[in-house]
Every structure is written in structure tokens, then in C-alpha cells.
Motif scaffolding. Structure first.
Motif, PDB file in Angstrom:
ATOM      1  N   MET A 351      -0.246 -23.272   9.546  1.00 46.80           N
ATOM      2  CA  MET A 351      -0.255 -24.609   8.954  1.00 46.80           C
ATOM      3  C   MET A 351       0.196 -25.685   9.929  1.00 46.80           C
ATOM      4  N   GLY A 352       0.924 -25.331  10.949  1.00 47.58           N
ATOM      5  CA  GLY A 352       1.428 -26.314  11.904  1.00 47.58           C
ATOM      6  C   GLY A 352       2.114 -25.596  13.046  1.00 47.58           C
ATOM      7  N   GLU A 384       3.011 -30.654  11.296  1.00 47.32           N
ATOM      8  CA  GLU A 384       1.753 -30.270  10.685  1.00 47.32           C
ATOM      9  C   GLU A 384       0.589 -30.789  11.510  1.00 47.32           C
ATOM     10  N   ASP A 385      -0.547 -30.128  11.339  1.00 44.50           N
ATOM     11  CA  ASP A 385      -1.756 -30.547  12.042  1.00 44.50           C
ATOM     12  C   ASP A 385      -2.310 -31.794  11.371  1.00 44.50           C
ATOM     13  N   THR A 386      -2.316 -32.916  12.106  1.00 47.06           N
ATOM     14  CA  THR A 386      -2.740 -34.212  11.551  1.00 47.06           C
ATOM     15  C   THR A 386      -4.018 -34.730  12.202  1.00 47.06           C
TER      16      THR A 386
END
Length: 476
Positions: A351-352, A384-386
Motif C-alpha cells: 500500500m505504500g 502512501e502511493d499518491t
């Protein structure tokens, strides 16, 4: 000539049938058959072979934590990695060879004393001489002084009473079955002479001095990638990612390589198993090109790859979907900290990304003499992946703990530092620490520390080999 002979000998075998045969064979046998002709050699680079050979059975993307992690010496080829179980009560049944350079060789044994057969008139010995001559017996003094000596060990040399005929011996037991992952680390890795540089779930990306390999240790399978324009060097940022097609069960993987070039430019090269070819692009972002040079293995989250930078304290991100590269800063130091002595990049649950760091608080940081009363701070941050939301990345602190009773020796040599060791797909409940060659499991909730593995064994000098290393997950 070989192609025409192969075509005449087997005209009914098209590329599909050959690929079906080769992908069912073990990797070593499949690449041996590539020497038959150029046509068969080309089959090994087809997408149908690349996507099927690594997965004789379904290869899911695992969400559970790894059962062990691989300790690979950094920037060293032809050195077998070690496996360390994440459970303190568990063990990995792999006997990995240690290079002769890092073994403690015992002193040479003295040559054996020769057994001399000396005839004598009185075969019964009377008494022994000093302890130095315990193996030699002499006759009694009352007997003839000319009696000859005799070695006790040679009295029963010619006896055949305990000899069992070979035909009466039981047949030897068959060797026990060997797990695929055991055969991979004990035999395949030394045979290929590879160094692991990246990982994603079950798959590993390894390199030699001339080629890149994609390996599946759990099935003891591997494939050789075609030559790329970026040579397999230690300064290249490398990453791997794979997906599983639910309808066909085939595995499609992607390999990404980034390398800094002259004039503040970068080169990115991507290999896809769907096409079987490399795609090279040039990065013109000067800020990103200055940060290239991998300090950690590539971590894949979402559609992006992440690497640590060696000097500037930044993280490099490459979006494989949009072919864009960027760089952002690491988390700041802890409050009142003067330096950061350890940092490691990993991921949790896909998730990140997670960054673990060890900072130092020292009120006498300018003093070169030995002193105490230092504090270490363990910090764990999560991001987190943004990329999909186009939001500026931001770090969020999830854990902080203080380590006391640290001391500094001469020339600012710190005793008691605990360097974090993180890796992709790690568990969110604990992190691994390197405390002067002792790998410890540090529970984030309770703060307990349990020893997992020691790099300084009594039988060899692994500490010199693993002074700098990378960690990769292993799913049994």
C-alpha cells in the motif's frame, strides 16, 4: 547449417510446440537445448516462454509476510547469500557454502606416524616405556637385549574376522527429497554466480557481470534476459514487478533499470515479458539525474518504483505507467538529533513505502574524546502511493522509540548503534536491526528484541563479507 539440419529433422515442430516443451523442462536443461539451433535459442526470448517458464504452477502475489529474508552482500558477485528466518523459533533448512576467503582454516594436522611391522621372538609385550613411546613395546630386561621392537597397532592388521562381504551389506538408502528452494540456493545460485539486486514478492532480479536473470526460488526456475544497453553495474537503479493474469494464469513481469549519464542526464530502460524486448528512454530531469545511484533495492508500490539515494538524503521515484521520474526528500531528523546513522527503505502490504531510520542525540557532538550519555532514536515513517491522485507525497510517523546507554569511543566511533534493515513486503509488526553484526527482530509494539542471526560465527569470518548488505524477502 545447424538451422537447416534442425528444420529437416523436425519439420513438424513449430515454435509453439518447442516453447511448450522447453517451458516444461527445468531451466538448466531448457537452456542447454538452446544450443541445438538458432531457432530454438530464439524461442527462449519469446513472450510465451518468458511468461510461462517461471510459473509451472500458479504464482500468486502474496500479501502475507515473508517467512525469511535473504542477506546479500552489497555490490559483490559470486558470493552466496544467506537466509534468515523471521521467526526466532524457526530455521531455514539451507546449507549455503561459504567462500574460502572468509573461512577460518584450521592449522595443518601433523603427518601420521607410520606403522612399522618389526618381527620379534617374544610376541607378548612386557612393559611400556615412557608416555612418548606408548605405541611401542619392549621385551623384559631379563630376556635377550637383542630382541626386536614391535608396534602394537600392527598386531591385528592382517585379521579378517570383522570384515563383512560386500554382497551381504544392505542396499544404500535413497537420498531424501530436496525442496526446490533448497536446490536453488545450494546449487543454482553458485552455478550462475549471480548477485540479487531487486525483488517483488516471489520473484528475484539477479545479475552477473554481463547479464540479468529473473528467478523464482520456490520453484528453482530462472530465465536469462536479453542483453541491455545498461550494463549490469552496481550503480544502476534496478527494480522488478510482476502480475498474474487470472484467466490464463500466466505471469507477466517488468524490469526497470535507471543509470546516470554524463551532462546530468539519465537513462531508463524497461523490459517487459509481454514483448520480450528492452525499451530505452532518456531522462532529461537534471534534479533526478543527480540523485541516481542506488543505495537500496527497488521497491514497487502501485505503478511506481522507489530507490534511496546514497548521499543527498532523497528518494527517487519512477512512474512506469507514465514514464516520469521525480525525487523527494526523506523524513526529517528526530527532535534534537544531530545525525542519521542508518536508514532503510521497504514496503508493507503493497500500500505504500516505509522508511526506518536511526538518529543520534548528542550534546557533545564536537568532542573527539570518548564520552557517554548519548541517545538513539528509532523512527518509522510511512507514505502512501499518491501518483494516481497527483498529491504531493508526505511522510507520516508511525513509531518512535529512544535507545539509551550509547557511548562514543575515539574518532567518533559509536558503540551500541542499531541500524535498521528493511525490505519490500516486510511485516508491519516488527523491523530487523543490525547491532554490530547481530541481526535482531525488534517488535514495534512491545519493544522486545530477539536475536535472529549472527554474522560473526565461530567457524568463519562472515562479518567482513557482510559489512554492507541488502535484504530481500523470501516466501517459502
Amino acid at each position: 547449417m545447424a538451422d537447416s539440419v534442425a528444420a529437416v529433422a523436425v519439420p513438424h515442430l513449430d515454435d509453439g510446440i518447442v516453447s511448450e516443451i522447453l517451458h516444461r523442462l527445468p531451466s538448466k536443461d531448457a537452456y542447454r537445448l538452446a544450443a541445438v539451433c538458432r531457432r530454438w535459442r530464439a524461442v527462449l526470448s519469446l513472450p510465451t516462454f518468458l511468461c510461462r517458464h517461471l510459473c509451472p504452477r500458479p504464482l500468486p502475489v502474496l500479501e502475507d509476510g515473508p517467512c525469511a529474508f535473504i542477506v546479500q552482500p552489497r555490490d559483490k558477485v559470486r558470493y552466496t547469500p544467506h537466509l534468515v528466518a523471521t521467526d526466532p523459533n524457526g530455521r531455514v533448512a539451507v546449507k549455503l557454502p561459504v567462500p574460502d576467503k572468509y573461512k577460518d582454516h584450521p592449522p595443518p594436522a601433523p603427518p601420521p606416524r607410520p606403522i612399522v611391522r618389526i618381527p620379534r621372538h617374544h610376541p607378548v609385550p612386557a612393559r611400556l616405556e615412557t608416555a612418548r613411546d606408548k605405541s611401542v613395546c619392549r621385551p623384559d630386561d631379563s630376556e635377550d637385549d637383542g630382541a626386536e621392537l614391535m608396534v602394537i597397532g600392527s598386531l591385528f592388521d592382517d585379521s579378517d574376522d570383522d570384515v563383512v562381504p560386500t554382497e551381504h551389506l544392505p542396499p544404500p538408502l535413497p537420498p531424501p527429497p530436496v525442496e526446490d528452494y533448497v536446490a536453488f540456493f545450494e546449487s543454482t545460485v553458485p552455478m550462475l554466480d549471480v548477485c540479487i539486486v531487486a525483488s517483488h514478492s516471489r520473484l528475484l532480479l539477479a545479475r552477473t557481470r554481463s547479464r540479468y536473470y529473473v528467478c523464482d526460488p520456490s520453484a528453482n526456475r530462472w530465465i536469462v534476459l536479453p542483453p541491455s544497453t545498461i550494463a549490469p553495474v552496481c550503480d544502476a537503479n534496478a527494480g522488478i514487478h510482476y502480475e498474474v493474469d487470472a484467466s490464463t494464469g500466466m505471469t507477466a513481469f517488468t524490469v526497470v533499470l535507471l543509470l546516470r549519464r554524463r551532462l546530468r542526464r539519465g537513462l531508463v530502460e524497461t523490459f517487459s515479458s509481454r514483448t520480450g524486448e528492452w525499451d530505452a528512454r532518456e531522462l532529461r530531469a537534471e534534479g533526478v539525474a543527480r540523485c541516481l545511484g542506488a543505495a537500496s533495492p527497488g521497491v514497487h508500490v502501485g505503478t511506481s518504483f522507489y530507490w534511496q539515494n546514497r548521499c543527498s538524503g532523497r528518494v527517487v521515484r519512477y512512474d512506469a505507467a507514465r514514464h516520469r521520474a521525480s525525487a523527494f526528500r526523506e523524513p526529517p531528523l528526530a527532535e534534537k538529533a544531530v545525525a542519521r546513522l542508518g536508514r532503510s527503505l521497504g514496503s508493507v502490504d503493497g500500500m505504500g513505502i516505509r522508511l526506518c531510520a536511526f538518529d543520534i542525540r548528542d550534546e557533545k557532538s564536537k568532542c573527539m574524546m570518548p564520552h557517554d550519555d548519548l541517545e538513539g532514536v528509532h523512527g518509522v515513517w510511512f507514505m502512501e502511493d499518491t501518483v494516481a491522485t497527483a498529491v504531493r507525497p508526505s511522510w507520516r510517523r508511525v513509531h518512535e522509540a529512544v535507545v539509551e546507554d550509547l557511548s562514543v569511543w575515539y574518532l567518533l566511533s559509536l558503540w551500541g548503534k542499531e541500524k535498521p534493515v528493511d525490505f519490500p513486503g516486510a511485516s508491519g509488526d516488527f523491523i530487523v536491526l543490525d547491532v554490530h553484526g547481530q541481526l535482531m527482530r525488534y517488535d514495534l509494539e512491545s519493544g522486545n528484541k530477539v536475536q535472529l542471526f549472527s554474522l560473526y560465527r565461530e567457524t568463519n569470518r562472515l562479518g567482513a563479507l557482510y559489512r554492507r548488505f541488502h535484504a530481500f524477502p523470501f516466501f517459502g
